[in-house]
Design an enzyme around this catalytic site. Sequence first.
Site, mmCIF file in Angstrom:
data_model
loop_
_atom_site.group_PDB
_atom_site.id
_atom_site.type_symbol
_atom_site.label_atom_id
_atom_site.label_comp_id
_atom_site.label_asym_id
_atom_site.label_seq_id
_atom_site.Cartn_x
_atom_site.Cartn_y
_atom_site.Cartn_z
ATOM 1 N N ASP A 201 0.826 -1.201 0.000
ATOM 2 C CA ASP A 201 0.000 0.000 0.000
ATOM 3 C C ASP A 201 0.867 1.260 0.000
ATOM 4 O OD1 ASP A 201 -2.834 0.965 0.395
ATOM 5 O OD2 ASP A 201 -1.954 1.870 2.196
ATOM 6 N N GLU A 243 1.689 -0.426 -5.035
ATOM 7 C CA GLU A 243 0.735 0.625 -5.380
ATOM 8 C C GLU A 243 1.511 1.936 -5.389
ATOM 9 O OE1 GLU A 243 -3.121 3.142 -3.885
ATOM 10 O OE2 GLU A 243 -1.580 2.497 -2.502
HETATM 11 C C1 NOJ Z 1 -4.484 3.037 -0.747
HETATM 12 C C2 NOJ Z 1 -5.655 2.137 -0.632
HETATM 13 O O1 NOJ Z 1 -5.920 1.565 -1.895
HETATM 14 C C3 NOJ Z 1 -6.804 2.952 -0.097
HETATM 15 O O2 NOJ Z 1 -8.005 2.234 -0.149
HETATM 16 C C4 NOJ Z 1 -6.472 3.399 1.280
HETATM 17 O O3 NOJ Z 1 -7.476 4.264 1.764
HETATM 18 C C5 NOJ Z 1 -5.137 4.125 1.325
HETATM 19 N N1 NOJ Z 1 -4.114 3.488 0.553
HETATM 20 C C6 NOJ Z 1 -4.654 4.269 2.753
HETATM 21 O O4 NOJ Z 1 -4.220 3.011 3.221
#
Ligand code: NOJ
Length: 563
Positions: A201, A243
Site C-alpha cells: 500500500d 501501489e
Molecule cells: C491506498 C488504498 O488503496 C486505499 O483504499 C487506502 O485508503 C489508502 N491506501 C490508505 O491506506
Amino acid sequence: MIDDLWYKNGVFYCLSIGTYMDANGDGIGDFKGLLRRLDYLHGLGVTAIWLMPFQPSPGKDDGYDISDYYGVDPRYGTLGDFVEFTHGCQQRGIRVIVDLVVNHTSDAHPWFRDARSSPDSQHRDWYVWADKKPASASKGMVFPGVQKSTWTHDKEAKAWFFHRFYDFQPDLNTSNPYVQAEILKIMGFWIQLGVSGFRMDAVPFVISTKGAKVRTPVEQYDMLRSLREFLQWRQGNAIILAEANVLPETDMEYFGKDGDRMHMMFNFHVNQNLFYAMASADSRPLAKALKATKPRPASAQWGLFLRNHDELDLGRLSKAQRAVVFKNFGPDKNMQLYDRGIRRRLAPMLGGDRRRLELAYSLMCTLPGTPVIRYGDEIGMGDNLDLPERNCARTPMQWSTEPHAGFTESDKPCSPVIDEGPYGYEHINVAKQRRDPNSMLNWTERIIRMRKEVPEIGWGDFRVIATRDPAILAIRYDWRNNSVLFVHNLDEKPREASFSVGLAGDEGKHLINLLSEDHSEANDRGKHALMLEAYGYRWYRVGGLDYLLKRTDIDGVNANHPE
Ligand code: NOJ
Ligand code: CA
C-alpha cells in the site's frame, strides 16, 4: 530468462473478504465462507487472489487502518481459518497475495497508544511528531475535500502527529530502523502462513522522508531493495506488487535498474489513458503511455487494471482530457471524488453496454502486463452512489437471487447489497449468469482462458502498429519465434482498419483469429484490411496454429526478424 516467474503471466483477482461473505459475527461467512467460494474462482480461472486487509482493525478505512499486523479480525475468523484458506488456494493452484499496509497504523494500534502516552515511551519515535503545528499542515492531503489536514494535534501526546491519509491513520516513521525491522517481520510472518507476496500500500509515501522540517519529501528508493532482499531470502518466488501512482520517468526507480526492487507495479499511467481512450475514441495518448511505461527490467511486470476499490484517479491527465472522461463516464458531481476521480464501478460507467465492457476487458487482457480483475466486474456489478466516498463501489458480491444476493443469512448485512434498479442482485448475479452461455460471466471465463493461452503478452516484446486511424489500437507481441496481434476499435461506429503486421517474409500474411472464424489474409502489398464493428476487437495469432511447435526455448532467436 526462465519463464516460470508466475506473476509475469497470470490473471489476478482482487477481493475483500468482507464483501464476499458477510462478516457480521454470526459465524457464517468469513474465511470459512471464502474457502467455500474458492471453487468459483478456480472455475473462473484466476491464477492469483489479491486479498485486501483482513487484520484486526476499527474498520474506518475498510481495513486500511490496522491495529494488529499479526492477526485476523475476529469478524473474519482465526489464524487457523486463514491457513485453511491459503491451503485451499494452494490445492487449487491459486496463489494469494495480501495487502501490506505499513505507511500508517490505526490510531487504535498499541504502538500508537504507547507512543502518545509519553515523549519517553518506547514507541514514540515510531511515529512522526511536532511540537507546533507545521506550516505544511494544510498540504499534501490524499483525500482533498474530506481530509482537512496532514497534521493533527493529539491531546494526550501534547503534540502534533503526521498523517498522510485520514487523521485516524498516523504515519509510521519508516526511517526508524526498528520500524523497518518490524515491516520485515510482518512480511516474514504472512509468508510463513502460505502467501506468495504482498500488494504494498502507498509505496511512495512509505519510502518518503517525513517530518515537520521536510519541505519536499524525498523518496528513499533503497528501502525497496531491502524489502525485496529479505523476501527473496525467505521465499524465492514471493513478490511485491507496488501501489505507486507515479510518473513514467520514475518507474525504473521502483523496479530497480537491475530488477532488484519491486517485482510488479500497478500501471496507473496506462489506466488513466485507457479510460481517456475509451471516452474519446482516440488511442494516441494511450499508445504514448504504453511507450512511456515500456522500459522495465525483464523480470518486472505491470499490473493492468480497469477499476479498483478506490476512485478512478484521473489526476495525471490534462484538464481537458479529464473533462472528457468526466463527461462520458461520471458527469454528475456525486459520481466524482477528491477533485480528481470517478467513484463508480466499471459497468455503470460504460452504460452497461456489453460491447463496451468486452472492449474494456479485451484491452485489459491484451495490454502489456498481468490483468487484475476487481471482484464483481466479471458479472458487471453496479454501484450504490448513496454510500459515502469510495464505499459506493464496495458493495457485496451478488451470488444469487436468494435474500441479500446469497451474501448472508442475516437480516442486517454489514454492508447493503444492491437490491434495486438494473444492477440489483435479482438481475445481476453469479448463479443466473453461470446458467447462461452468453452471460458476461461466461464471456469473462472464456477470455481468461484465452489470455492464459497467449503467454506472448506477459513475456514478449510489444510494438504499437500504425493504422493511421486514431480510433484503432493495434499491438503486436513477439516472443520466442511467435507473434500475436490485437486490434481494438474504440469508436461507437464501425471502422475499417488497414495495416501491415510489420514482419519480414511471409509470416505476417495470415492472421488466425483466436475468438472466431473470421481470419485475415494480407493483400498483394502485404496489407490487411479489417472491418471492425463498433467497439470491435480481434485477437490474432500471426502465421499458423503451429506456434507451439515453432516456439523456441530461449529469447532473441525470432526467425521472423521483426523489422
Ligand atoms: C491506498 C488504498 O488503496 C486505499 O483504499 C487506502 O485508503 C489508502 N491506501 C490508505 O491506506
Ligand atoms: Ca456472516
